[in-house]
Design a protein around this motif. Sequence first.
Motif, short mmCIF file in Angstrom:
data_model
loop_
_atom_site.label_atom_id
_atom_site.label_comp_id
_atom_site.label_asym_id
_atom_site.label_seq_id
_atom_site.Cartn_x
_atom_site.Cartn_y
_atom_site.Cartn_z
N VAL A 9 1.20 -1.29 0.39
CA VAL A 9 -0.19 -0.16 0.13
C VAL A 9 0.82 1.26 -0.32
N SER A 10 2.77 0.36 0.24
CA SER A 10 3.11 1.70 0.90
C SER A 10 3.68 2.75 -1.17
N ASN A 11 3.12 4.18 -1.03
CA ASN A 11 3.92 4.31 -2.61
C ASN A 11 5.23 4.73 -2.73
N TYR A 12 5.99 4.40 -2.03
CA TYR A 12 7.89 4.74 -1.76
C TYR A 12 8.14 3.51 -2.07
N PHE A 13 7.23 2.80 -1.05
CA PHE A 13 7.53 0.47 -1.22
C PHE A 13 7.50 0.35 -2.82
N PHE A 33 6.68 -3.74 8.03
CA PHE A 33 5.57 -2.11 8.71
C PHE A 33 6.40 -1.64 9.86
N PRO A 34 6.19 -0.41 9.61
CA PRO A 34 7.23 0.69 9.93
C PRO A 34 7.15 -0.03 11.41
N SER A 35 8.57 0.46 11.90
CA SER A 35 8.07 0.08 13.39
C SER A 35 9.41 1.45 14.21
N PRO A 45 16.82 4.10 10.28
CA PRO A 45 17.05 4.34 10.92
C PRO A 45 16.31 5.04 11.79
N ARG A 46 15.19 5.41 10.78
CA ARG A 46 13.85 6.88 11.25
C ARG A 46 12.49 5.56 10.85
N GLY A 47 12.78 4.10 11.24
CA GLY A 47 11.78 3.27 11.82
C GLY A 47 11.00 3.60 10.50
N MET A 48 11.32 3.97 8.85
CA MET A 48 10.90 3.85 7.88
C MET A 48 10.33 2.11 6.91
N VAL A 49 9.22 2.85 6.62
CA VAL A 49 9.92 1.38 5.01
C VAL A 49 9.25 2.16 4.01
N PRO A 50 10.25 1.81 2.71
CA PRO A 50 10.18 0.92 2.28
C PRO A 50 12.82 1.34 2.86
N PHE A 51 13.06 -0.31 2.64
CA PHE A 51 14.32 -0.12 3.04
C PHE A 51 14.73 -1.69 2.42
N SER A 60 17.73 2.72 3.49
CA SER A 60 16.33 2.75 3.46
C SER A 60 16.84 4.39 3.01
N GLU A 61 16.21 4.80 2.61
CA GLU A 61 14.92 6.32 1.77
C GLU A 61 14.81 5.84 0.50
N THR A 62 13.75 6.16 -0.28
CA THR A 62 13.27 5.61 -1.22
C THR A 62 14.77 6.06 -2.71
N SER A 63 15.11 7.81 -2.04
CA SER A 63 15.59 8.16 -3.39
C SER A 63 16.86 7.22 -3.85
N ILE A 96 8.39 16.81 -7.38
CA ILE A 96 7.44 15.94 -6.92
C ILE A 96 6.91 15.50 -5.47
N GLU A 97 8.06 15.17 -5.16
CA GLU A 97 8.04 14.56 -3.74
C GLU A 97 7.54 15.29 -2.43
N LEU A 98 8.57 16.72 -2.71
CA LEU A 98 8.25 18.24 -1.33
C LEU A 98 6.83 17.67 -1.56
N ALA A 104 -0.27 16.27 -0.02
CA ALA A 104 -1.33 15.43 -0.26
C ALA A 104 -1.25 13.45 0.64
N ARG A 105 -0.04 13.25 0.79
CA ARG A 105 -0.53 11.82 2.18
C ARG A 105 -1.21 12.53 3.44
N ARG A 106 -1.35 14.85 3.96
CA ARG A 106 -1.79 14.67 5.26
C ARG A 106 -2.66 14.03 4.91
N1 GSH Z 1 11.48 9.36 3.43
C1 GSH Z 1 11.20 8.04 3.04
C2 GSH Z 1 9.37 8.31 3.29
C3 GSH Z 1 8.83 7.12 3.45
C4 GSH Z 1 7.74 6.73 4.16
O1 GSH Z 1 6.63 7.90 4.13
N2 GSH Z 1 7.20 5.96 4.67
C5 GSH Z 1 5.85 5.70 5.38
C6 GSH Z 1 5.36 4.79 4.97
S1 GSH Z 1 4.82 4.79 3.14
C7 GSH Z 1 6.30 4.65 6.66
O2 GSH Z 1 7.48 4.40 6.93
N3 GSH Z 1 5.80 5.69 8.05
C8 GSH Z 1 6.40 5.25 9.38
C9 GSH Z 1 6.63 6.40 9.59
O3 GSH Z 1 6.06 7.50 9.54
O4 GSH Z 1 6.79 6.68 10.96
C10 GSH Z 1 11.52 7.71 1.92
O5 GSH Z 1 11.79 8.41 0.92
O6 GSH Z 1 11.31 6.02 2.21
#
Ligand code: GSH
Length: 214
Positions: A9-13, A33-35, A45-51, A60-63, A96-98, A104-106
């Motif tokens: 469901v994650s755009n970045y993934f 899933f993020p943790s 390190p920021r607890g996000m996906v994808p990595f 980590s970090e899509t770009s 596009i990202e910023l 839109a993510r909000r």
């Molecule tokens: N800047 C990150 C953004 C990735 C992102 O926002 N991932 C979301 C899922 S789509 C996430 O892990 N959110 C968890 C959080 O915000 O703590 C990237 O470019 O990969």
Amino acid sequence: MIKLHGFAVSNYFNMVNFVLLTKNIEHQLVATFPSQQDDFLLKSPRGMVPFIETEEGFISETSAIIEYLDQCYPTPALLPQAPFELAKVRELARMIELYIELPARRLYGELLFNKPADPETKKHVQASLTKGIKAIASLATFSPYTCGEQLSIADVYLYFSLTLANKVSIELLDQDLLKQIPSAKTTLELLEQLPAINQINLATKEALASFSKR
Ligand SMILES: N[C@@H](CCC(=O)N[C@@H](CS)C(=O)NCC(=O)O)C(=O)O
């Protein structure tokens, strides 16, 4: 083999998965899933996906991931070699990202998970999207891809961010962003024909269905 962690469901993934599929890179998807758990933060390190998990370690970090993949697997190239063209592709992807994805993510909570946003937030999002679209319309050529004749990371961001952002905009703000940037429509339709996009859209649909069952 490269492992991609995240969920469909994650755009970045989906952006990273698109690059892996487009470059025909052997990979494995790992539902993650993020943790904020300590062991997770060692990988992302920021607890996000994808990595991704490579033989050398985690990224980590899509770009950063996409640029790494583009360097390690150069065909087809998603970033131009010439410094000016490279900067223009990065400029557009970044915008596009910023200025599309992040505002839109909000409202994704309301669009995807029935969590209503307050009117003030909506007003801010609408104003940001309007300015963002104007900037993209002035930079992109859409001839036929976002930055010209070659598929690039600007297309990756355009497809995954603008499609969902426009859904947000139409459904929650009563505004069709593509009306402000009609030439993007042809590029989005062109991208839609790619088998990788088709495969990812199917996986997203299935993932969304199981999300809404939960
Ligand atoms: N800047 C990150 C953004 C990735 C992102 O926002 N991932 C979301 C899922 S789509 C996430 O892990 N959110 C968890 C959080 O915000 O703590 C990237 O470019 O990969």
